[in-house]
Scaffold this active site. Sequence first.
Site, PDB file in Angstrom:
ATOM      1  N   ASP A   1      -5.668   8.657   1.820  1.00 36.59           N
ATOM      2  CA  ASP A   1      -6.510   7.485   1.991  1.00 36.59           C
ATOM      3  C   ASP A   1      -5.694   6.332   2.566  1.00 36.59           C
ATOM      4  OD1 ASP A   1      -8.807   8.671   0.827  1.00 36.59           O
ATOM      5  OD2 ASP A   1      -7.959   8.312  -1.157  1.00 36.59           O
ATOM      6  N   ALA A   2      -6.386   5.377   3.171  1.00 34.67           N
ATOM      7  CA  ALA A   2      -5.707   4.219   3.761  1.00 34.67           C
ATOM      8  C   ALA A   2      -4.902   3.447   2.728  1.00 34.67           C
ATOM      9  CB  ALA A   2      -6.720   3.297   4.440  1.00 34.67           C
TER      10      ALA A   2
END
Length: 177
Positions: free
Chosen positions: A39-40
């Site tokens: 995920d970012a």
Amino acid sequence: MICFNKPYGVLSQFTPEGQWRGLKDFIPVPNVYVAGRLDADSEGLLLLTDDGKLQARIADPRFKMEKTYWVQVEGIPDEAALVALRNGVQLKDGPTLPARARVMETPPGLWERVPPIRVRQTKPTAWLELVIREGRNRQVRRMSAAVGLPTLRLIRAAIGPYTLDGLSPGSWREQAV
């Protein structure tokens, strides 16, 4: 294969989206694809390859390639939380496989995160090393929350035999398979 230390705020894709940067800002190598996403808001090891079979072997849960995470959590893990993680915890999408879980010191050579995590003066934090063989969406964060330890920072340190060793955030190296 490429080993990349993905910084916070970077997507596991080449194209940027909204506030998040893409891999094209860091990796000028054409025709490589991500094998297992982050995920970012997670950091750490991302593997990229131009070999579709290798990509599947790394990313597909059927192959059970271990992934090692360093997890900074809010709170101090007790033995009950560690045992729960080791036995597998119940999530909304079903139970997780058993994980290896241990309390660890702050990871050696840890870089500052930009932006820094939120810190509450009244809540201590601790680091866990968690080794899993699955890869469900936001699984490590959901596992730590299920045992009462919200994740503040998440770093993938290794995928199978591949590690972050010697890679600063935003840097990459080619690695033999």
